[in-house]
Motif scaffolding. Sequence first.
Motif, PDB file in Angstrom:
ATOM      1  N   ASP A 359       0.836  -1.200   0.000  1.00 41.22           N
ATOM      2  CA  ASP A 359       0.000   0.000   0.000  1.00 41.22           C
ATOM      3  C   ASP A 359       0.873   1.253   0.000  1.00 41.22           C
ATOM      4  N   VAL A 375      -2.130   0.519  -4.456  1.00 43.96           N
ATOM      5  CA  VAL A 375      -1.611  -0.777  -4.016  1.00 43.96           C
ATOM      6  C   VAL A 375      -0.817  -1.378  -5.169  1.00 43.96           C
ATOM      7  N   TYR A 377       1.359  -4.439  -6.720  1.00 42.37           N
ATOM      8  CA  TYR A 377       1.569  -5.879  -6.612  1.00 42.37           C
ATOM      9  C   TYR A 377       2.886  -6.222  -7.305  1.00 42.37           C
TER      10      TYR A 377
END
Length: 419
Positions: A359, A375, A377
């Motif tokens: 985050d 966010v 990944y």
Amino acid sequence: MRSGDFGINIQIGWRNLWRNPRRTLIILTAIVVGIISMIVLSAFGRGMMEGMVKNSIDNLVGHIKIQDPQYRVDPDIDNRIDRVQLVARHIEDLLPDDAQMAQRLRLDGLLSTSRDHAGITIVGIEPEKEAGVSFIGRPVYSGQALDQDDDHGLLIGQSLLEKLGLELGKKVVLMSQDENGEGRSKAFRIRGSYRTEIRDTEKRYIFVNLKTFQDMIGAHESVTEIGISLGQSNTYRTGVIEDLVSKINQRLAQEKIEATGWRQLLPAISAYIEMFDVYMLIWFVVVFIAMGFGLANTVLMAVYERMREFGLQRALGMRSAGIVKIVLIEVLLLLLIGMAVADFFSIFLVKVIFRSGIDLGLFGAGIEMWGISRVVYPLLSFNDIAMANGVVVILGLLVGLYPALQAARFTPVETMRHL
């Protein structure tokens, strides 16, 4: 060199490494931490780049966009596409079966309430055709989605909704200019709100039905753009997209409009992608430089501790090249052990620990400017792992060459002084 001799040298090198376990473990820790930082940060950077590209394409760009060339310079109703259905028929046989096409009428306008005004961009859309093409085709954040038969409904960004203190169901007035420069206005009700990764988008775009907006400004059957999505798997297939853009432009040569690929529409993002591997290579080298000093110092200490041993080997007839080979084998073993451990923990961190994403909400203002997802990944790439390991092995052996050459310079007479 015979395979048997190489095996013996490996055994000797392995034993030499663990003569001083504490020192070996310290340098192994440095190697492991260095490689993990290379791989994990490259995975983070690649995930950030992937999110940035996806958000930018979803933000009403698409893989290919068809517009009047002047519209990007002057987004005015005069620079519109009139014969939309003819254009669609011209190109539909060129598109792959899973391609999706959405028509939009996008113009600057003004949103007015009883208490406030806000400059916005009004976008007329066909709601059922936006799914898979842009973010507005996803489920709304609150309220209900636009209905194609709703002549008075609009979708508003959640950030703008909160900024103006509005609520779902409230009436607002939208105003824009027609082709004669005269203001046209219409009352709408807020049916729902949407969220995106980019707050600026939420404060900028208001969505209404395409037919409603066309009637409002008197631009019947006209649009300002046609967005085409080819699916996420085609995002990085630059050659495929460029070839398709070229074929579409050949078909549309008489229409005075042109197709443009997403890389040309997003030059900053495209440049970042092209430079990403170079950035990663520079980062790997910088990390290794910090790690390399420790490696060189540790191996050099081990060499000087074994000065008598090297002198005796020279006295027994071993050549300088043999001494260099012994030391480099020890360095190589250190690097290989460190790489194996680091690769395992890197994959574990990315696939397990960071699987739910990282985050970046604390850096909201900075990341939104580049369209980076809140966010991120991390995305592990075999090429990044291979490049990190390759840099460590090649530069590690080069760094290890200095203490190896120092060991090769020891003479039996010189080592006698240190008995």
